[in-house]
Design a protein around this motif. Structure first.
Motif, PDB file in Angstrom:
ATOM      1  N   PHE A   3       0.832  -1.200   0.000  1.00 20.46           N
ATOM      2  CA  PHE A   3       0.000   0.000   0.000  1.00 20.46           C
ATOM      3  C   PHE A   3       0.869   1.253   0.000  1.00 20.46           C
ATOM      4  CE2 PHE A   3      -2.916  -3.023   2.270  1.00 20.46           C
ATOM      5  CZ  PHE A   3      -3.899  -3.050   1.284  1.00 20.46           C
ATOM      6  N   TYR A   9      -3.154   7.574  -4.220  1.00 16.85           N
ATOM      7  CA  TYR A   9      -3.172   6.107  -4.235  1.00 16.85           C
ATOM      8  C   TYR A   9      -4.541   5.581  -3.807  1.00 16.85           C
ATOM      9  CZ  TYR A   9      -2.062   1.280  -3.039  1.00 16.85           C
ATOM     10  OH  TYR A   9      -2.069  -0.090  -2.950  1.00 16.85           O
ATOM     11  N   LEU A  13      -7.097   3.194  -5.956  1.00 20.72           N
ATOM     12  CA  LEU A  13      -7.752   1.958  -5.506  1.00 20.72           C
ATOM     13  C   LEU A  13      -9.257   2.014  -5.751  1.00 20.72           C
ATOM     14  CD1 LEU A  13      -5.928   1.172  -2.119  1.00 20.72           C
ATOM     15  CD2 LEU A  13      -5.617   0.022  -4.312  1.00 20.72           C
ATOM     16  N   LYS A 333      -9.372  -6.029   1.607  1.00 16.31           N
ATOM     17  CA  LYS A 333      -8.509  -4.978   1.068  1.00 16.31           C
ATOM     18  C   LYS A 333      -8.719  -3.659   1.814  1.00 16.31           C
ATOM     19  CE  LYS A 333      -6.843  -3.567  -3.508  1.00 16.31           C
ATOM     20  NZ  LYS A 333      -7.079  -3.692  -4.974  1.00 16.31           N
ATOM     21  N   TYR A 337      -5.850  -1.851   4.061  1.00 17.31           N
ATOM     22  CA  TYR A 337      -5.380  -0.485   3.831  1.00 17.31           C
ATOM     23  C   TYR A 337      -5.536   0.354   5.102  1.00 17.31           C
ATOM     24  CZ  TYR A 337      -4.632   3.974   1.430  1.00 17.31           C
ATOM     25  OH  TYR A 337      -4.136   5.192   1.037  1.00 17.31           O
ATOM     26  N   PHE A 406     -11.884   3.659  -0.358  1.00 15.88           N
ATOM     27  CA  PHE A 406     -10.520   3.764   0.158  1.00 15.88           C
ATOM     28  C   PHE A 406     -10.208   5.224   0.501  1.00 15.88           C
ATOM     29  CE2 PHE A 406     -10.632  -0.151  -2.233  1.00 15.88           C
ATOM     30  CZ  PHE A 406      -9.934  -1.035  -1.428  1.00 15.88           C
TER      31      PHE A 406
END
Length: 420
Positions: A3, A9, A13, A333, A337, A406
């Motif tokens: 990550f 970022y 995602l 996921k 994260y 995310f």
């Protein structure tokens, strides 16, 4: 997975997320400026699917247009309405349709199940729960012990974490049952602990209990729609859950109930009875003696509350479309994260007490706060970050794969770091 600790970022995602479009299918609460809240309390109350209003309106329209004939003439006839939910719900919990029914609410269902599966004798009467069980479960089993004439101080056995630890160890349950199994009638365990988020090995729990002829029941309030418990394969005798958390069916909505197939045709099991667990073929011949239905439907008592079930159907149809495998993939996921970002803070003031192994947790991370006085949670709320405080020192956060991003996680941790 490697990550990165950047907003760009997190947004990447989200861009790659195959479930990203489902967020738009939910009502996201907004602040006074019209900005979305960062909502992390799907483990207490799931957000409302936008389709829910249409599903309920359909039943209101059919009630208006057909009156009592809606039981047969409605678009979704009310008489068998609960059957419309069975197959989807069975897939969510890993059961056969015969083993599942949607009815009542969680604690009511636990009591009805204990009528059948808690049959104490003078020697074998004790009940095992986890020491930090949800209070409602504790109250339920204490009252069952009292109802049968036993003192809860003697009859209730707690499966506790080891000294200095917060998570449960399955070997300790083995020891309890091995040493006291001749006196234990029932294990009633929360499949996902509400406080720590620990997801327990249901198959192993069932094997441990049943090796000593103990009944095994599971409270899946924090598991249904969150993890894949595979209830049939686990071998547990029964389970119950609510639908207002991860199943997004609305506050106080109906619960679900599982009874393993091995008990499906035991007509002599003690149970409470009503006309809706009577044989549906002769139900309306009002003068027939009671003839219990097979399977989980044999624990129903009353006709289904249609408006609540319509809200459940709105959500279950979405679950049917997405599937639990895709939800679990995203969930692991998301929490991965989240865990990465919390660890990146390298703060001595907080720590995650939920298991680090994604297979041993759902989509909840429990953050323990050093010298807690609830002020950190309150400051998060003031920043429109909706989490859940649990005494004495834990902030529970549940990034739900159907509607959390995310980016939500990144922004939440950024605010958390500034507050610390």
């Amino acid at each position: 997975m490697n990550f990165q600790n950047t907003l760009a970022y997190a947004r990447q995602l989200d861009k790659e997320d195959p479930l990203a479009t489902y967020r738009a299918k939910f009502h996201i609460p907004k602040d006074a400026n019209g900005q979305d809240w960062l909502y992390f309390t799907g483990n207490s109350l799931g957000l409302q699917p936008k389709a829910t209003q249409k599903y309920i309106q359909q039943e209101l329209d059919d009630w208006a247009n057909f009156g009592v004939e809606g039981h047969f003439e409605a678009k979704n006839p009310w008489m068998p309405y609960h059957e419309l939910l069975t197959e989807s719900m069975a897939k969510i919990v890993g059961a056969k349709p015969l083993e599942v029914v949607v009815m009542n609410t969680l604690t009511t269902n636990l009591h009805l199940l204990m009528v059948s599966f808690y049959q104490p004798t003078k020697k074998k009467y004790k009940i095992v729960i986890e020491s930090d069980a949800f209070p409602s479960d504790r109250y339920a089993v204490q009252s069952q012990l009292q109802f049968h004439g036993f003192d809860p101080a003697d009859g209730l056995i707690e499966w506790k974490p080891r000294d200095g630890e917060v998570l449960l160890n399955i070997e300790d349950l083995e020891t309890i049952v091995s040493e006291q199994g001749d006196e234990i009638a029932l294990l009633l365990i929360g499949g996902v602990n509400y406080y720590t988020g620990q997801y327990l090995d249901l198959k192993k729990i069932a094997a441990i209990g049943q090796a000593k002829d103990c009944m095994v029941g599971i409270d899946l309030a924090h598991g249904a729609g969150n993890v894949s418990p595979e209830l049939h394969d686990s071998g547990v005798d029964f389970a119950a859950w609510c639908s207002y958390k991860y199943l997004n069916a609305g506050p106080g909505s109906l619960g679900g109930l599982f009874v393993h197939e091995k008990h499906a045709y035991k007509k002599d099991l003690p149970r409470f009875s009503g006309w809706w667990n009577h044989n549906k073929e002769t139900r309306f011949n009002m003068r027939q003696p009671f003839d219990v239905m097979p399977g989980a439907e044999g624990w129903q008592l009353s006709n289904p509350p249609i408006l609540s079930m319509a809200a459940i159907k709105a959500s279950l149809d979405m679950f049917e479309e997405v599937g639990m495998e895709a939800l679990r993939n995203k969930s692991e996921k998301l929490t991965g994260y989240f865990e990465f970002l919390i660890n990146e803070m390298n703060s001595d003031d907080i720590k995650i007490i939920t298991p680090t192994n994604p297979k041993e947790r759902g989509c909840q991370l429990s953050i323990q706060v050093k010298n807690a006085d609830k002020s950190l949670h309150q400051k998060l709320t003031q920043n429109n970050i909706i989490t859940d405080w649990r005494e004495p020192d834990v902030i529970r956060c549940a990034p739900v794969p159907l509607y959390n991003r995310f980016e939500d996680i990144y922004k939440m941790v950024t605010v958390l770091q500034s507050l610390l």
